[in-house]
Design a protein around this motif. Structure first.
Motif, PDB file in Angstrom:
ATOM      1  N   GLY A  60       0.498  -1.138  -0.070  1.00 23.49           N
ATOM      2  CA  GLY A  60       0.133  -0.060  -0.263  1.00 23.49           C
ATOM      3  C   GLY A  60       1.147   1.298   0.166  1.00 23.49           C
ATOM      4  O   GLY A  60       1.713   1.556  -0.125  1.00 23.49           O
ATOM      5  N   ASP A  61       0.215   2.515  -0.022  1.00 30.28           N
ATOM      6  CA  ASP A  61       0.511   4.049  -0.270  1.00 30.28           C
ATOM      7  C   ASP A  61      -0.069   4.833   0.061  1.00 30.28           C
ATOM      8  O   ASP A  61      -1.685   4.409   0.285  1.00 30.28           O
ATOM      9  CB  ASP A  61       1.379   3.855  -2.002  1.00 30.28           C
ATOM     10  CG  ASP A  61       0.745   3.691  -2.900  1.00 30.28           C
ATOM     11  OD1 ASP A  61      -0.063   4.042  -3.093  1.00 30.28           O
ATOM     12  OD2 ASP A  61       1.587   3.911  -4.080  1.00 30.28           O
ATOM     13  N   GLU A  62       0.048   6.235  -0.341  1.00 33.82           N
ATOM     14  CA  GLU A  62      -0.937   6.712  -0.159  1.00 33.82           C
ATOM     15  C   GLU A  62      -2.220   6.637  -1.030  1.00 33.82           C
ATOM     16  O   GLU A  62      -3.652   7.293  -0.640  1.00 33.82           O
ATOM     17  CB  GLU A  62      -0.434   8.663   0.269  1.00 33.82           C
ATOM     18  CG  GLU A  62       0.261   8.651  -1.794  1.00 33.82           C
ATOM     19  CD  GLU A  62       1.307   7.869  -1.898  1.00 33.82           C
ATOM     20  OE1 GLU A  62       1.755   8.087  -3.148  1.00 33.82           O
ATOM     21  OE2 GLU A  62       1.827   7.344  -0.881  1.00 33.82           O
ATOM     22  N   ARG A  63      -2.834   6.336  -2.320  1.00 31.63           N
ATOM     23  CA  ARG A  63      -3.390   5.871  -3.154  1.00 31.63           C
ATOM     24  C   ARG A  63      -3.877   4.668  -2.834  1.00 31.63           C
ATOM     25  O   ARG A  63      -5.479   4.949  -3.226  1.00 31.63           O
ATOM     26  CB  ARG A  63      -2.539   5.531  -4.687  1.00 31.63           C
ATOM     27  CG  ARG A  63      -1.794   6.720  -5.046  1.00 31.63           C
ATOM     28  CD  ARG A  63      -1.228   6.229  -5.761  1.00 31.63           C
ATOM     29  NE  ARG A  63       0.330   5.028  -5.535  1.00 31.63           N
ATOM     30  CZ  ARG A  63       0.566   3.843  -7.090  1.00 31.63           C
ATOM     31  NH1 ARG A  63      -0.293   4.584  -7.996  1.00 31.63           N
ATOM     32  NH2 ARG A  63       0.484   3.290  -6.299  1.00 31.63           N
ATOM     33  N   GLY A  64      -3.389   3.926  -2.243  1.00 36.33           N
ATOM     34  CA  GLY A  64      -4.791   2.391  -1.384  1.00 36.33           C
ATOM     35  C   GLY A  64      -3.663   1.262  -1.282  1.00 36.33           C
ATOM     36  O   GLY A  64      -2.727   1.458  -1.129  1.00 36.33           O
TER      37      GLY A  64
END
Length: 191
Positions: A20-24
């Motif tokens: 995951g990252d800040e996008r999902g």
């Protein structure tokens, strides 16, 4: 995938890798070869999806004959999920193990054949999915009381649970006819 072995042989908690990252995020929810390495059947034949609101308790359910192993997961919300060994002659007969499953922790729970299964919704609502090792045959479904004192499940209840009519009529495990329960076979696969 991280696999956590529980105190009941064959019952597993699975923690898939989540990227995951800040996008999902991305995760594999099922990959046959990985799961088979851990004793989960290669042929899961039916997928089910359940939506329930807070306080709903479903279970304890099993099928015999036509037992179902279940790979369960919560996509949204949180449940307390339970497996109870109901195999006649098992050294762990009547014992249970429970785990919190949520959309946040993304854990999965493997409930092998020979175990009753149930869950309690602890969040405002829960979207609950499970893959089964056999088809659903309503005529072979058995229900064990969720509050059986001999089993002694420590449900994290917030008030009286909301039960279906069939769960309200469920029997204590000691009152379920022996022929309605699976038989423990030491050398048999738990899948």
């Amino acid at each position: 995938m991280k696999v956590i072995v529980t105190e009941l042989p064959g019952v597993l908690i699975l923690e898939p890798k989540v990227f995951g990252d800040e996008r999902g995020f991305f995760m594999e929810t099922y990959r046959r070869d990985d799961y088979a390495r851990h004793g989960i059947p290669r042929d899961l034949v039916q997928d089910n999806l359940s939506y329930s609101r807070r306080g709903v308790l479903r279970g304890l359910h099993l099928q015999w004959p036509h037992p179902q192993g279940k790979l369960v997961q919560v996509f949204s919300g949180e449940v307390f999920d339970v497996a109870v060994d109901v195999r006649r002659g098992s050294p762990t007969f009547g014992r249970w193990v429970g785990v919190h499953l949520s959309g946040e922790n993304k854990r999965q729970f493997w409930v092998p054949t020979g175990f009753a299964h149930g869950f309690y919704v602890a969040s405002p609502a829960a979207l609950f999915a499970y893959k089964c090792s056999d088809f659903y045959y309503p005529e072979t479904e058995r229900c064990v009381r969720w509050d059986d004192p001999d089993i002694g499940i420590d449900w994290p209840l917030d008030g009286q649970p909301d039960l279906s009519p069939k769960d309200l009529e469920a029997r204590l495990l000691r009152d379920v006819p022996a022929a309605s329960l699976p038989v423990y076979k030491e050398t048999a696969s738990l899948c």
